[in-house]
Every structure is written in C-alpha cells, then in structure tokens.
Design a protein around this motif. Structure first.
Motif, PDB file in Angstrom:
ATOM      1  N   ASN A  94       0.879  -1.156   0.000  1.00  0.00           N
ATOM      2  CA  ASN A  94       0.000   0.000   0.000  1.00  0.00           C
ATOM      3  C   ASN A  94       0.916   1.204   0.000  1.00  0.00           C
ATOM      4  O   ASN A  94       1.805   1.309   0.861  1.00  0.00           O
ATOM      5  N   ILE A  95       0.713   2.088  -0.968  1.00  0.00           N
ATOM      6  CA  ILE A  95       1.633   3.198  -1.185  1.00  0.00           C
ATOM      7  C   ILE A  95       0.870   4.508  -1.195  1.00  0.00           C
ATOM      8  O   ILE A  95      -0.210   4.611  -1.790  1.00  0.00           O
ATOM      9  N   LYS A  96       1.449   5.510  -0.559  1.00  0.00           N
ATOM     10  CA  LYS A  96       0.959   6.882  -0.663  1.00  0.00           C
ATOM     11  C   LYS A  96       2.129   7.695  -1.196  1.00  0.00           C
ATOM     12  O   LYS A  96       3.179   7.772  -0.559  1.00  0.00           O
ATOM     13  N   ASP A  97       1.956   8.277  -2.394  1.00  0.00           N
ATOM     14  CA  ASP A  97       3.074   8.977  -3.012  1.00  0.00           C
ATOM     15  C   ASP A  97       3.195  10.409  -2.499  1.00  0.00           C
ATOM     16  O   ASP A  97       2.385  10.857  -1.666  1.00  0.00           O
ATOM     17  N   ALA A  98       4.180  11.121  -3.000  1.00  0.00           N
ATOM     18  CA  ALA A  98       4.473  12.476  -2.530  1.00  0.00           C
ATOM     19  C   ALA A  98       3.326  13.447  -2.814  1.00  0.00           C
ATOM     20  O   ALA A  98       3.208  14.472  -2.143  1.00  0.00           O
ATOM     21  N   LYS A  99       2.466  13.128  -3.791  1.00  0.00           N
ATOM     22  CA  LYS A  99       1.307  13.980  -4.109  1.00  0.00           C
ATOM     23  C   LYS A  99       0.090  13.622  -3.267  1.00  0.00           C
ATOM     24  O   LYS A  99      -0.934  14.269  -3.360  1.00  0.00           O
TER      25      LYS A  99
END
Length: 147
Positions: A94-99
């Motif tokens: 599960n990833i949350k990117d810089a945006k």
C-alpha cells in the motif's frame, strides 16, 4: 554445511529483512539483502539494475517519491541446490506517493539467490505486477502462470 531446512529459513529471513528495509526506509538494511553483483528487474525497464551499491542508490532515489510504503511479503516457495537457490515470494504494497495519491500493488518476485561469504543474498529479483490500482481493488488484474 547447513541443512535444507536451515537454508530455507535463512532465505525466508532474507526476504523478511528486505521487507523490513522497505518499511523502515533503510537503504543499508534493504541493500544488505543483495549479492555484490545482484540484479533487480522491474516492469517497464529495458534492463535490470545491477550491483548492490547501484541498487541502493536507485532505490533511495525512487523512495523519495513514496513517503509512505507498507510492504508485506508472504512466505516463499524455495528450492535449494548447494550454494544457489530459487524462490518465489508474493508481495503486497500500500503506497501513498508524494502527491498524496494512494495505490495498492500486488505482485510476485521470482528470485535467484546465492550464498555469498556464507550468507544467502538475492542474485536476481524479477518482479511481476499482478495488480496495481485503487486500494479498493477495482483496478486491473494480471494473471500469473509462473516462470
């Protein structure tokens, strides 16, 4: 020489250290799982990234765009043949990117390992994406038939 069971446990441990390195965002820990001339093959790349130090630099740069990553690895299927082994590990992220965008990735690593200086290391990791999309799993799925 270690028994087959001891080798398999050591290889499972390498996969867990890899995941721990991702979760801690620790390039040294993550990099410690690679053979000196290890290769990482990722979807969309023309050729694998090669060499432990190059891999650590590449990974550190990529991780800057992903401030939040949860990386889970399933116990693997491992075959040991002397100082070499093959393994298959299924992973989820599960990833949350810089945006602030969120994505779920599920895939499989087909691995070649080598005993280097008495320790198991990844000689090559080939990653195949099985799912990449929204966290509700409404995205695109790909079938996997092994390598």
């Amino acid at each position: 020489m270690a028994s087959d069971i001891e080798d398999k446990l050591a290889i499972q441990h390498v996969a867990q250290v890899y995941a721990d390195g991702v979760m801690q965002r620790n390039a040294e820990l993550w990099g410690s799982t690679w053979a000196e001339q290890g290769e990482w093959s990722l979807p969309g790349m023309e050729k694998p990234i090669t060499g432990r130090e190059t891999l650590k630099g590449f990974w550190s740069q990529v991780m800057q765009g992903y401030p939040y990553v949860l990386h889970w690895v399933q116990p693997g299927l491992i075959t040991v043949n002397g100082d070499k082994a093959t393994a298959r590990f299924y992973v989820q992220e599960n990833i949350k990117d810089a945006k602030g965008d969120q994505v779920r990735v599920a895939g499989v690593y087909d691995d070649q390992l080598v005993r280097e200086n008495g320790e198991w290391k990844f000689a090559r990791r080939d990653f195949t994406v099985l799912y990449r999309g929204p966290t509700d799993l409404s995205g695109n799925w790909s079938a996997y038939s092994g390598r």
